[in-house]
Design a protein around this motif. Structure first.
Motif, PDB file in Angstrom:
ATOM      1  N   MET A   1       9.611 -16.054-118.639  1.00 39.45           N
ATOM      2  CA  MET A   1       8.200 -16.227-118.880  1.00 39.45           C
ATOM      3  C   MET A   1       7.824 -17.717-118.879  1.00 39.45           C
ATOM      4  O   MET A   1       6.835 -18.098-118.291  1.00 39.45           O
ATOM      5  CB  MET A   1       7.860 -15.572-120.211  1.00 39.45           C
ATOM      6  CG  MET A   1       6.427 -15.714-120.592  1.00 39.45           C
ATOM      7  SD  MET A   1       5.369 -14.764-119.542  1.00 39.45           S
ATOM      8  CE  MET A   1       4.451 -13.875-120.724  1.00 39.45           C
ATOM      9  N   LEU A   2       8.638 -18.550-119.536  1.00 33.45           N
ATOM     10  CA  LEU A   2       8.343 -19.973-119.616  1.00 33.45           C
ATOM     11  C   LEU A   2       8.363 -20.615-118.237  1.00 33.45           C
ATOM     12  O   LEU A   2       7.467 -21.407-117.907  1.00 33.45           O
ATOM     13  CB  LEU A   2       9.335 -20.684-120.539  1.00 33.45           C
ATOM     14  CG  LEU A   2       9.199 -22.202-120.607  1.00 33.45           C
ATOM     15  CD1 LEU A   2       7.846 -22.589-121.179  1.00 33.45           C
ATOM     16  CD2 LEU A   2      10.322 -22.796-121.422  1.00 33.45           C
ATOM     17  N   VAL A   3       9.356 -20.282-117.408  1.00 30.53           N
ATOM     18  CA  VAL A   3       9.428 -20.920-116.094  1.00 30.53           C
ATOM     19  C   VAL A   3       8.278 -20.476-115.197  1.00 30.53           C
ATOM     20  O   VAL A   3       7.827 -21.243-114.343  1.00 30.53           O
ATOM     21  CB  VAL A   3      10.789 -20.695-115.399  1.00 30.53           C
ATOM     22  CG1 VAL A   3      11.874 -21.496-116.045  1.00 30.53           C
ATOM     23  CG2 VAL A   3      11.145 -19.251-115.330  1.00 30.53           C
ATOM     24  N   SER A   4       7.796 -19.268-115.383  1.00 23.67           N
ATOM     25  CA  SER A   4       6.635 -18.819-114.622  1.00 23.67           C
ATOM     26  C   SER A   4       5.407 -19.646-114.996  1.00 23.67           C
ATOM     27  O   SER A   4       4.653 -20.095-114.123  1.00 23.67           O
ATOM     28  CB  SER A   4       6.370 -17.339-114.895  1.00 23.67           C
ATOM     29  OG  SER A   4       5.205 -16.910-114.228  1.00 23.67           O
ATOM     30  N   ILE A   5       5.223 -19.873-116.276  1.00 20.04           N
ATOM     31  CA  ILE A   5       4.100 -20.692-116.736  1.00 20.04           C
ATOM     32  C   ILE A   5       4.276 -22.132-116.263  1.00 20.04           C
ATOM     33  O   ILE A   5       3.322 -22.777-115.797  1.00 20.04           O
ATOM     34  CB  ILE A   5       3.971 -20.613-118.266  1.00 20.04           C
ATOM     35  CG1 ILE A   5       3.580 -19.195-118.675  1.00 20.04           C
ATOM     36  CG2 ILE A   5       2.972 -21.632-118.791  1.00 20.04           C
ATOM     37  CD1 ILE A   5       3.695 -18.921-120.155  1.00 20.04           C
ATOM     38  N   LEU A   6       5.498 -22.655-116.374  1.00 17.48           N
ATOM     39  CA  LEU A   6       5.764 -24.021-115.908  1.00 17.48           C
ATOM     40  C   LEU A   6       5.511 -24.166-114.409  1.00 17.48           C
ATOM     41  O   LEU A   6       4.990 -25.186-113.957  1.00 17.48           O
ATOM     42  CB  LEU A   6       7.199 -24.424-116.220  1.00 17.48           C
ATOM     43  CG  LEU A   6       7.496 -24.884-117.635  1.00 17.48           C
ATOM     44  CD1 LEU A   6       8.998 -25.151-117.801  1.00 17.48           C
ATOM     45  CD2 LEU A   6       6.714 -26.118-117.989  1.00 17.48           C
ATOM     46  N   HIS A   7       5.881 -23.144-113.645  1.00 18.63           N
ATOM     47  CA  HIS A   7       5.683 -23.196-112.201  1.00 18.63           C
ATOM     48  C   HIS A   7       4.198 -23.305-111.868  1.00 18.63           C
ATOM     49  O   HIS A   7       3.787 -24.111-111.041  1.00 18.63           O
ATOM     50  CB  HIS A   7       6.298 -21.949-111.549  1.00 18.63           C
ATOM     51  CG  HIS A   7       6.340 -22.016-110.068  1.00 18.63           C
ATOM     52  ND1 HIS A   7       7.162 -22.885-109.388  1.00 18.63           N
ATOM     53  CD2 HIS A   7       5.665 -21.326-109.113  1.00 18.63           C
ATOM     54  CE1 HIS A   7       6.991 -22.714-108.085  1.00 18.63           C
ATOM     55  NE2 HIS A   7       6.075 -21.772-107.902  1.00 18.63           N
ATOM     56  N   ARG A   8       3.393 -22.514-112.537  1.00 18.79           N
ATOM     57  CA  ARG A   8       1.950 -22.561-112.298  1.00 18.79           C
ATOM     58  C   ARG A   8       1.354 -23.877-112.798  1.00 18.79           C
ATOM     59  O   ARG A   8       0.512 -24.490-112.140  1.00 18.79           O
ATOM     60  CB  ARG A   8       1.274 -21.381-112.978  1.00 18.79           C
ATOM     61  CG  ARG A   8       1.645 -20.063-112.354  1.00 18.79           C
ATOM     62  CD  ARG A   8       1.288 -18.905-113.261  1.00 18.79           C
ATOM     63  NE  ARG A   8       2.020 -17.721-112.891  1.00 18.79           N
ATOM     64  CZ  ARG A   8       1.463 -16.632-112.417  1.00 18.79           C
ATOM     65  NH1 ARG A   8       0.162 -16.564-112.264  1.00 18.79           N
ATOM     66  NH2 ARG A   8       2.205 -15.596-112.099  1.00 18.79           N
ATOM     67  N   ALA A   9       1.779 -24.304-113.975  1.00 16.97           N
ATOM     68  CA  ALA A   9       1.237 -25.536-114.555  1.00 16.97           C
ATOM     69  C   ALA A   9       1.620 -26.759-113.720  1.00 16.97           C
ATOM     70  O   ALA A   9       0.785 -27.645-113.489  1.00 16.97           O
ATOM     71  CB  ALA A   9       1.728 -25.700-115.989  1.00 16.97           C
ATOM     72  N   THR A  10       2.867 -26.815-113.259  1.00 16.96           N
ATOM     73  CA  THR A  10       3.290 -27.971-112.468  1.00 16.96           C
ATOM     74  C   THR A  10       2.596 -27.985-111.108  1.00 16.96           C
ATOM     75  O   THR A  10       2.210 -29.048-110.621  1.00 16.96           O
ATOM     76  CB  THR A  10       4.815 -28.005-112.281  1.00 16.96           C
ATOM     77  OG1 THR A  10       5.257 -26.780-111.689  1.00 16.96           O
ATOM     78  CG2 THR A  10       5.525 -28.248-113.592  1.00 16.96           C
TER      79      THR A  10
END
Length: 114
Positions: A1-10
Motif C-alpha cells: 500500500m505504501l509503495v503504491s502511494i509513494l509511486h503516485r506521489a513521486t
C-alpha cells in the motif's frame, strides 16, 4: 500500500515541481540576464554551489526519480506475472525504498566528489 502511494506521489511531485521549474527556467532565460540571475540565485550561493533550497529541491527530485523508477520496474515484473506472492511482493516493495535511498545518496556523493 505504501509503495503504491509513494509511486503516485513521486510521479505527481516530479511532474508538478519539474514542470514548474522548467517553465520558470525558460521564462527567466527568455526574459534576459537579470531574470536568469534571479532564478539562479534562488538555488545557489555566490560561489555557484547549491544553497539549502537547491539541495532540498535537488535531493527531493532525485529521490522521487529513483523511487518512481524502482517501483515502475517492480510493476513491470508484476505485469508479466512475477512477484504476486505476499512475501515476495513485500520484499520487493521494501527493496524499492532501499534502492531509492541508496541511489540518491550515491548520486549526491558522486556529484560532491566531482
Amino acid at each position: 500500500m505504501l509503495v503504491s502511494i509513494l509511486h503516485r506521489a513521486t510521479g505527481t511531485g516530479m511532474a508538478t515541481v519539474g514542470a514548474a521549474l522548467l517553465v520558470w527556467f525558460l521564462a527567466a532565460v527568455a526574459a534576459g540576464p537579470e531574470s536568469y540571475a534571479t532564478f539562479r540565485d534562488v538555488f545557489t550561493v555566490e560561489s555557484g554551489k547549491l544553497n539549502i533550497i537547491g539541495y532540498v529541491v535537488g535531493i527531493g527530485l532525485t529521490a522521487c526519480l529513483f523511487q518512481h523508477m524502482a517501483n515502475g520496474i517492480r510493476h513491470l515484473f508484476m505485469d508479466v506475472g512475477a512477484g504476486f506472492e505476499l512475501k515476495s511482493n513485500k520484499r520487493q516493495a521494501q527493496a524499492t525504498m532501499i534502492f531509492a535511498v541508496v541511489m540518491t545518496v550515491a548520486f549526491w556523493l558522486y556529484l560532491g566528489i566531482k
